[in-house]
Motif scaffolding. Structure first.
Motif, PDB file in Angstrom:
ATOM      1  N   TYR A  44      33.628 105.039 -85.359  1.00  9.47           N
ATOM      2  CA  TYR A  44      34.822 105.226 -84.528  1.00  9.47           C
ATOM      3  C   TYR A  44      36.024 104.528 -85.155  1.00  9.47           C
ATOM      4  O   TYR A  44      37.115 105.093 -85.224  1.00  9.47           O
ATOM      5  CB  TYR A  44      34.550 104.696 -83.129  1.00  9.47           C
ATOM      6  N   TRP A  45      35.846 103.299 -85.620  1.00 13.40           N
ATOM      7  CA  TRP A  45      36.942 102.570 -86.242  1.00 13.40           C
ATOM      8  C   TRP A  45      37.370 103.210 -87.556  1.00 13.40           C
ATOM      9  O   TRP A  45      38.529 103.137 -87.947  1.00 13.40           O
ATOM     10  CB  TRP A  45      36.555 101.114 -86.469  1.00 13.40           C
ATOM     11  N   ASN A  46      36.429 103.836 -88.274  1.00 11.87           N
ATOM     12  CA  ASN A  46      36.763 104.481 -89.536  1.00 11.87           C
ATOM     13  C   ASN A  46      37.364 105.858 -89.344  1.00 11.87           C
ATOM     14  O   ASN A  46      37.782 106.492 -90.310  1.00 11.87           O
ATOM     15  CB  ASN A  46      35.525 104.584 -90.428  1.00 11.87           C
ATOM     16  N   GLY A  47      37.376 106.373 -88.126  1.00 13.47           N
ATOM     17  CA  GLY A  47      37.990 107.660 -87.850  1.00 13.47           C
ATOM     18  C   GLY A  47      37.068 108.843 -88.037  1.00 13.47           C
ATOM     19  O   GLY A  47      37.529 109.973 -88.092  1.00 13.47           O
ATOM     20  N   THR A  48      35.789 108.603 -88.130  1.00 12.38           N
ATOM     21  CA  THR A  48      34.838 109.696 -88.269  1.00 12.38           C
ATOM     22  C   THR A  48      34.729 110.453 -86.948  1.00 12.38           C
ATOM     23  O   THR A  48      34.535 109.839 -85.910  1.00 12.38           O
ATOM     24  CB  THR A  48      33.447 109.143 -88.652  1.00 12.38           C
ATOM     25  N   PRO A  49      34.867 111.777 -86.988  1.00 11.03           N
ATOM     26  CA  PRO A  49      34.779 112.515 -85.725  1.00 11.03           C
ATOM     27  C   PRO A  49      33.349 112.464 -85.163  1.00 11.03           C
ATOM     28  O   PRO A  49      32.376 112.440 -85.910  1.00 11.03           O
ATOM     29  CB  PRO A  49      35.155 113.949 -86.103  1.00 11.03           C
ATOM     30  N   MET A  50      33.290 112.443 -83.834  1.00  8.46           N
ATOM     31  CA  MET A  50      31.983 112.397 -83.184  1.00  8.46           C
ATOM     32  C   MET A  50      31.335 113.775 -83.245  1.00  8.46           C
ATOM     33  O   MET A  50      32.006 114.799 -83.185  1.00  8.46           O
ATOM     34  CB  MET A  50      32.134 111.947 -81.726  1.00  8.46           C
ATOM     35  N   THR A  51      30.020 113.784 -83.360  1.00 10.36           N
ATOM     36  CA  THR A  51      29.283 115.049 -83.365  1.00 10.36           C
ATOM     37  C   THR A  51      28.919 115.409 -81.932  1.00 10.36           C
ATOM     38  O   THR A  51      28.662 114.531 -81.111  1.00 10.36           O
ATOM     39  CB  THR A  51      28.010 114.940 -84.224  1.00 10.36           C
ATOM     40  N   ALA A  52      28.892 116.682 -81.661  1.00 12.53           N
ATOM     41  CA  ALA A  52      28.556 117.155 -80.323  1.00 12.53           C
ATOM     42  C   ALA A  52      27.053 117.103 -80.108  1.00 12.53           C
ATOM     43  O   ALA A  52      26.272 117.434 -80.993  1.00 12.53           O
ATOM     44  CB  ALA A  52      29.061 118.571 -80.135  1.00 12.53           C
ATOM     45  N   VAL A  53      26.653 116.678 -78.931  1.00 15.83           N
ATOM     46  CA  VAL A  53      25.244 116.641 -78.559  1.00 15.83           C
ATOM     47  C   VAL A  53      24.944 117.914 -77.788  1.00 15.83           C
ATOM     48  O   VAL A  53      25.601 118.212 -76.795  1.00 15.83           O
ATOM     49  CB  VAL A  53      24.929 115.394 -77.725  1.00 15.83           C
ATOM     50  N   VAL A  54      23.943 118.659 -78.266  1.00 16.14           N
ATOM     51  CA  VAL A  54      23.599 119.915 -77.619  1.00 16.14           C
ATOM     52  C   VAL A  54      22.280 119.731 -76.872  1.00 16.14           C
ATOM     53  O   VAL A  54      21.296 119.274 -77.438  1.00 16.14           O
ATOM     54  CB  VAL A  54      23.451 121.036 -78.666  1.00 16.14           C
ATOM     55  N   ALA A  55      22.291 120.088 -75.588  1.00 19.00           N
ATOM     56  CA  ALA A  55      21.084 120.016 -74.775  1.00 19.00           C
ATOM     57  C   ALA A  55      20.332 121.328 -74.872  1.00 19.00           C
ATOM     58  O   ALA A  55      20.922 122.413 -74.812  1.00 19.00           O
ATOM     59  CB  ALA A  55      21.431 119.709 -73.331  1.00 19.00           C
ATOM     60  N   VAL A  56      19.030 121.244 -75.041  1.00 14.66           N
ATOM     61  CA  VAL A  56      18.198 122.436 -75.134  1.00 14.66           C
ATOM     62  C   VAL A  56      17.543 122.687 -73.795  1.00 14.66           C
ATOM     63  O   VAL A  56      16.851 121.811 -73.264  1.00 14.66           O
ATOM     64  CB  VAL A  56      17.134 122.272 -76.245  1.00 14.66           C
ATOM     65  N   ALA A  57      17.736 123.875 -73.244  1.00 12.91           N
ATOM     66  CA  ALA A  57      17.129 124.227 -71.965  1.00 12.91           C
ATOM     67  C   ALA A  57      15.688 124.644 -72.191  1.00 12.91           C
ATOM     68  O   ALA A  57      15.373 125.365 -73.156  1.00 12.91           O
ATOM     69  CB  ALA A  57      17.908 125.347 -71.303  1.00 12.91           C
ATOM     70  N   GLN A  58      14.802 124.246 -71.302  1.00 15.37           N
ATOM     71  CA  GLN A  58      13.386 124.607 -71.456  1.00 15.37           C
ATOM     72  C   GLN A  58      12.968 125.557 -70.402  1.00 15.37           C
ATOM     73  O   GLN A  58      13.268 125.543 -69.286  1.00 15.37           O
ATOM     74  CB  GLN A  58      12.518 123.360 -71.405  1.00 15.37           C
TER      75      GLN A  58
END
Length: 58
Positions: A44-58
């Motif tokens: 976060y401090w280095n400016g790296t964009p966050m990756t999206a967390v994808v939920a898998v439906a079962q």
């Protein structure tokens, strides 16, 4: 001021820098703890964009 009688014991020229110094040290300790104990805070401090967390439906 809520603690006005404090300045009858401690001179403001001594007490105010001590309180500000304590706040600064506490902030540094908290930030160092975040940097060493998390994986996302340094990114976060280095400016790296966050990756999206994808939920898998079962």
């Amino acid at each position: 001021m809520n603690n006005a009688k404090l300045w009858t014991v401690v001179k403001p020229s001594t007490g105010i820098p001590l309180m500000l110094g304590a706040v600064a040290v506490a902030a540094l300790i908290v930030h160092a703890g975040l940097l060493t104990n998390t994986t996302w805070f340094a990114n976060y401090w280095n400016g790296t964009p966050m990756t999206a967390v994808v939920a898998v439906a079962q």
